[in-house]
Design a protein around this motif. Sequence first.
Motif, PDB file in Angstrom:
ATOM      1  N   ARG A  68       0.827  -1.200   0.000  1.00 65.15           N
ATOM      2  CA  ARG A  68       0.000   0.000   0.000  1.00 65.15           C
ATOM      3  C   ARG A  68       0.867   1.258   0.000  1.00 65.15           C
ATOM      4  NH1 ARG A  68      -4.836  -2.005   0.858  1.00 65.15           N
ATOM      5  NH2 ARG A  68      -5.800   0.045   0.930  1.00 65.15           N
ATOM      6  N   TYR A  97      -0.193  -2.317  -6.294  1.00 64.09           N
ATOM      7  CA  TYR A  97      -1.511  -2.523  -5.696  1.00 64.09           C
ATOM      8  C   TYR A  97      -2.211  -3.710  -6.361  1.00 64.09           C
ATOM      9  CZ  TYR A  97      -0.719   2.518  -4.761  1.00 64.09           C
ATOM     10  OH  TYR A  97      -0.186   3.731  -4.421  1.00 64.09           O
ATOM     11  N   GLY A 107      -3.217  -4.814  -2.850  1.00 61.79           N
ATOM     12  CA  GLY A 107      -3.043  -3.652  -1.968  1.00 61.79           C
ATOM     13  C   GLY A 107      -3.849  -2.448  -2.432  1.00 61.79           C
ATOM     14  N   GLY A 108      -3.354  -1.265  -2.075  1.00 55.80           N
ATOM     15  CA  GLY A 108      -4.080  -0.054  -2.419  1.00 55.80           C
ATOM     16  C   GLY A 108      -3.548   1.138  -1.659  1.00 55.80           C
ATOM     17  N   CYS A 135      -9.335   7.945  -6.171  1.00 54.70           N
ATOM     18  CA  CYS A 135      -8.720   6.621  -6.046  1.00 54.70           C
ATOM     19  C   CYS A 135      -9.661   5.526  -6.529  1.00 54.70           C
ATOM     20  CB  CYS A 135      -8.323   6.360  -4.592  1.00 54.70           C
ATOM     21  SG  CYS A 135      -6.871   7.287  -4.032  1.00 54.70           S
ATOM     22  N   TYR A 162      -8.505   1.669  -7.285  1.00 56.37           N
ATOM     23  CA  TYR A 162      -7.656   1.337  -6.151  1.00 56.37           C
ATOM     24  C   TYR A 162      -8.496   0.915  -4.943  1.00 56.37           C
ATOM     25  CZ  TYR A 162      -4.267   4.185  -8.789  1.00 56.37           C
ATOM     26  OH  TYR A 162      -3.470   4.711  -9.771  1.00 56.37           O
TER      27      TYR A 162
END
Length: 308
Positions: A28, A129, A134-135, A157, A162
């Motif tokens: 992340r 990500y 993730g993100g 986002c 994301y």
Amino acid sequence: MSSQSSNQIRGLISDIQRFSIHDGPGIRTTVFLKGCPLACYWCHNPETQAAHPQIMIHRNLCIRCGNCVNACPVGCIRLDADGVRIDRSKCLQCGACARACPAEALKLDSRWMTPAETLSVLRVDASFYQQSGGGVTFSGGEALTQIDFLQETLRLCKSEGYHTTVDTSGYCEQATLERILPFTDLFLYDLKAGDDATHVRGTGKHLQTIHDNLRFLVQKGAAIYIRIPIIPGFNDNDEEMGKIAAFLTPMANAIARVELLPFHRLGIVKYEALDRAYKAADLAPVSQERMRRLARPFYTAFDQVEIG
């Protein structure tokens, strides 16, 4: 959202940390926003507490050139045997001294960014990500204190696909949470005590708002991880953990994970850089054996209980 257009909104960001693996699933990027309504005496990010820029002094880097003294527009800087000294009661936080410092001994602890500017930084690691699940995580301080910026940046986002996470103390108006719910995939929700008097002693705020907002998120079907910092002499006892577990148990089906996070003193250098006393400087980290014992009340009701 605010009546401001996206390019008029700015957020005060203390740091953007890449390749974070502790602030939600996968790899992340964590965006640390300034401002916090709580005053936790053990806080390891003291630079994020104030809602305005601050000068941090790294005296070990000072070469005593005097550029900062000459650059200060209000004459609040002097040099002594230990290096730079700032009269913070007069400091404008303008950053002129930091810009004049060739050794980077003086630095502004934050910068203003628009949501679009922030997104351009986050895009750099988009492939990580996707590959790791993730993100992006928004933390602080308390990210919800900058709700216009947070909401718009979360929206951007999500438009990029994301995964989004908000790390929060839960101390805010319910309407603030409502604004970000459509754009937030996961909440990292901090609980610091089970007893209200204990919580006030450690943070300066009562528990009621925090409890009410957690129930609200559960009612709305939000994904939630509970995070409990274990602080020696504050909540590292069976009574406090029992009270937290008793409060959470009726919501167990809606809480994906409970994490117990051991106290550390890594933030002490930041207090020194801000000329602030660190009230937790004499505390020792809790042993792993003690952490495992404190986690026991949660195992009955929760499938995932982790010790950080």
